[in-house]
Design a protein around this motif. Structure first.
Motif, PDB file in Angstrom:
ATOM      1  N   PRO A  35       4.441 -20.585  58.389  1.00 13.57           N
ATOM      2  CA  PRO A  35       5.740 -21.114  57.963  1.00 13.57           C
ATOM      3  C   PRO A  35       5.632 -22.233  56.937  1.00 13.57           C
ATOM      4  N   VAL A  36       4.578 -23.059  57.015  1.00 14.97           N
ATOM      5  CA  VAL A  36       4.404 -24.112  56.022  1.00 14.97           C
ATOM      6  C   VAL A  36       4.103 -23.498  54.657  1.00 14.97           C
ATOM      7  N   MET A  37       3.249 -22.454  54.645  1.00  8.73           N
ATOM      8  CA  MET A  37       2.958 -21.776  53.384  1.00  8.73           C
ATOM      9  C   MET A  37       4.225 -21.156  52.803  1.00  8.73           C
ATOM     10  N   THR A  38       4.999 -20.531  53.661  1.00  7.26           N
ATOM     11  CA  THR A  38       6.244 -19.893  53.201  1.00  7.26           C
ATOM     12  C   THR A  38       7.191 -20.918  52.598  1.00  7.26           C
ATOM     13  N   ALA A  39       7.229 -22.096  53.171  1.00  6.15           N
ATOM     14  CA  ALA A  39       8.121 -23.149  52.672  1.00  6.15           C
ATOM     15  C   ALA A  39       7.745 -23.606  51.266  1.00  6.15           C
ATOM     16  N   THR A  40       6.484 -23.382  50.866  1.00  8.49           N
ATOM     17  CA  THR A  40       6.063 -23.729  49.501  1.00  8.49           C
ATOM     18  C   THR A  40       6.221 -22.544  48.551  1.00  8.49           C
ATOM     19  N   GLY A  41       6.790 -21.451  49.043  1.00 11.21           N
ATOM     20  CA  GLY A  41       7.001 -20.276  48.206  1.00 11.21           C
ATOM     21  C   GLY A  41       5.844 -19.306  48.170  1.00 11.21           C
ATOM     22  N   VAL A  42       4.900 -19.420  49.098  1.00  6.69           N
ATOM     23  CA  VAL A  42       3.699 -18.589  49.109  1.00  6.69           C
ATOM     24  C   VAL A  42       3.749 -17.598  50.273  1.00  6.69           C
ATOM     25  N   HIS A  82     -18.851 -17.239  62.755  1.00 11.58           N
ATOM     26  CA  HIS A  82     -17.514 -17.083  63.326  1.00 11.58           C
ATOM     27  C   HIS A  82     -16.510 -17.605  62.310  1.00 11.58           C
ATOM     28  N   VAL A  83     -15.768 -16.691  61.705  1.00 17.26           N
ATOM     29  CA  VAL A  83     -14.893 -17.096  60.604  1.00 17.26           C
ATOM     30  C   VAL A  83     -13.486 -16.512  60.789  1.00 17.26           C
ATOM     31  N   PHE A  84     -12.577 -17.123  60.068  1.00 20.81           N
ATOM     32  CA  PHE A  84     -11.209 -16.628  59.885  1.00 20.81           C
ATOM     33  C   PHE A  84     -10.962 -16.697  58.380  1.00 20.81           C
ATOM     34  N   VAL A  85     -10.590 -15.572  57.772  1.00 22.46           N
ATOM     35  CA  VAL A  85     -10.431 -15.505  56.320  1.00 22.46           C
ATOM     36  C   VAL A  85      -9.009 -15.055  55.994  1.00 22.46           C
ATOM     37  N   TRP A  86      -8.351 -15.790  55.079  1.00 16.93           N
ATOM     38  CA  TRP A  86      -6.990 -15.404  54.703  1.00 16.93           C
ATOM     39  C   TRP A  86      -6.833 -15.459  53.182  1.00 16.93           C
ATOM     40  N   PHE A  87      -5.829 -14.730  52.682  1.00 15.52           N
ATOM     41  CA  PHE A  87      -5.674 -14.501  51.249  1.00 15.52           C
ATOM     42  C   PHE A  87      -4.251 -14.811  50.790  1.00 15.52           C
ATOM     43  N   MET A  88      -4.158 -15.407  49.573  1.00 17.82           N
ATOM     44  CA  MET A  88      -2.896 -15.610  48.867  1.00 17.82           C
ATOM     45  C   MET A  88      -3.041 -15.048  47.454  1.00 17.82           C
ATOM     46  N   ARG A  89      -1.890 -14.785  46.800  1.00 19.50           N
ATOM     47  CA  ARG A  89      -1.892 -14.350  45.392  1.00 19.50           C
ATOM     48  C   ARG A  89      -0.934 -15.218  44.579  1.00 19.50           C
ATOM     49  N   PHE A  90      -1.310 -15.462  43.308  1.00 18.07           N
ATOM     50  CA  PHE A  90      -0.499 -16.268  42.409  1.00 18.07           C
ATOM     51  C   PHE A  90      -0.443 -15.616  41.034  1.00 18.07           C
ATOM     52  N   ALA A  91       0.627 -15.922  40.301  1.00 21.58           N
ATOM     53  CA  ALA A  91       0.789 -15.353  38.959  1.00 21.58           C
ATOM     54  C   ALA A  91      -0.227 -15.937  37.986  1.00 21.58           C
ATOM     55  N   ASP A  92      -0.572 -17.206  38.173  1.00 22.63           N
ATOM     56  CA  ASP A  92      -1.514 -17.865  37.268  1.00 22.63           C
ATOM     57  C   ASP A  92      -1.960 -19.194  37.891  1.00 22.63           C
ATOM     58  N   ARG A 130       1.183 -25.599  41.427  1.00 25.30           N
ATOM     59  CA  ARG A 130       2.482 -25.984  41.994  1.00 25.30           C
ATOM     60  C   ARG A 130       2.468 -25.854  43.510  1.00 25.30           C
ATOM     61  N   HIS A 131       1.818 -24.826  44.011  1.00 24.10           N
ATOM     62  CA  HIS A 131       1.703 -24.666  45.467  1.00 24.10           C
ATOM     63  C   HIS A 131       0.929 -25.823  46.083  1.00 24.10           C
ATOM     64  N   VAL A 132      -0.189 -26.198  45.477  1.00 23.83           N
ATOM     65  CA  VAL A 132      -1.007 -27.288  46.004  1.00 23.83           C
ATOM     66  C   VAL A 132      -0.202 -28.589  46.020  1.00 23.83           C
ATOM     67  N   ALA A 133       0.559 -28.827  44.943  1.00 28.69           N
ATOM     68  CA  ALA A 133       1.375 -30.046  44.882  1.00 28.69           C
ATOM     69  C   ALA A 133       2.464 -30.038  45.943  1.00 28.69           C
TER      70      ALA A 133
END
Length: 294
Positions: free
Chosen positions: A202-209, A234-244, A250-253
């Motif tokens: 939900p936090v990621m979604t709130a930043t538009g991701v 022992h890992v957990f791996v997740w993925f995001m996509r961005f236009a550029d 902007r997401h990091v900020a």
């Protein structure tokens, strides 16, 4: 009695007239519920087919200086359709933007037994035999491989092979794929998956991701020992996509401004992890199926 005889006679005459005129009695319609059930099953099957894959390899190759584009050209030309022809799914090929001599790619399988069969068929087949020397000549290390499985049945990649550019494509994808690897001292628990689902996403979604997919370590033994994998991790791996890059910045900020992230989620996340996350900033090759956002 007379009434029954008259009724039978009337039915017989009706049937005779229909046959004589070349017409057939109306066929009984199939129950509507049967058609509805079949349509639903087909729709569900179609949706499930788009989720890839029950077994995933995240492969990071360290290459000799200046050899990355040599391997990418060879890979995109010779190793995509030929691996898929023996049952594998080539999900994505990438340049690591932070490591100029690192090539990263994702390969999927329906299950572990089919993994062994497909890898055996490909690496003993004519295509690899023809091109293996050229491919291996670019590589210093190809053993940095994580064997993964979706954390939930629906948390794999939703992809369509028809989206992949054709061979010879020179299309440049300006987008980014961000892969983040979390490390744990023991296998990630269902409690962490629940935390990721209900607090982190939900936090990621709130930043538009949108979180594209997320995976856990697959603990099965490596059933193709000729290709090593990282065992005991022992890992957990997740993925995001961005236009550029600007969209990622902007997401990091936005994340840094989120009080919920700073005061709750980031603190809880750090408490659970073994060490600092590993973040891969990946630029898709011209034929990568997994691409940045348009």
């Amino acid at each position: 009695m007379r009434y029954r005889l008259q009724l039978c006679l009337a039915v017989a005459i009706t049937i005779f007239l229909l046959v004589a005129s070349g017409k057939r009695a109306p066929a009984m319609k199939e129950p509507l519920i049967i058609r509805t059930t079949n349509h639903t099953e087909q729709l569900q099957s179609s949706q499930l087919q788009q989720v890839c894959c029950p077994i995933l390899e995240l492969r990071q190759y360290t290459l000799y200086p200046g050899k990355r584009d040599v391997l990418i050209d060879l890979f995109d030309r010779e190793f995509v359709e030929t691996q898929e022809a023996v049952g594998m799914s080539i999900i994505g090929q990438f340049r690591d933007l932070d490591k100029p001599d690192r090539f990263v790619w994702l390969r999927g399988f329906p299950d572990m037994p089919s993994r062994a069969r497909s890898l055996t068929e490909f690496y003993r087949g004519p295509v690899w035999k023809m091109h293996s020397r050229a491919a291996n000549a670019t590589m210093i290390d190809a053993a940095n491989v994580l064997l993964l499985r979706p954390a939930l049945p629906t948390s794999g990649f939703s992809i369509r092979k028809s989206d992949r550019p054709q061979p010879g494509s020179n299309e440049v994808d300006r987008g980014l794929v961000i892969a983040t690897i979390y490390y744990f001292s023991a296998p990630a628990s269902q409690d962490f998956v629940d935390f990721f689902e209900h607090n982190f996403k939900p936090v990621m979604t709130a930043t538009g991701v949108t979180v594209e997919a997320y995976f856990l370590t697959e603990n099965s033994a490596n059933n193709f020992p000729s290709l090593p994998v990282r065992e005991g991790e022992h890992v957990f791996v997740w993925f995001m996509r961005f236009a550029d890059q600007a969209a990622y910045d902007r997401h990091v900020a936005a994340l840094s401004r989120s009080q919920r992230w700073r005061n709750k989620v980031a603190t809880e996340l750090a408490r659970r992890l073994k060490g600092a996350p590993e973040v891969l900033k990946l630029s898709p090759t011209s034929r990568s199926l997994l691409r940045g956002l348009a």
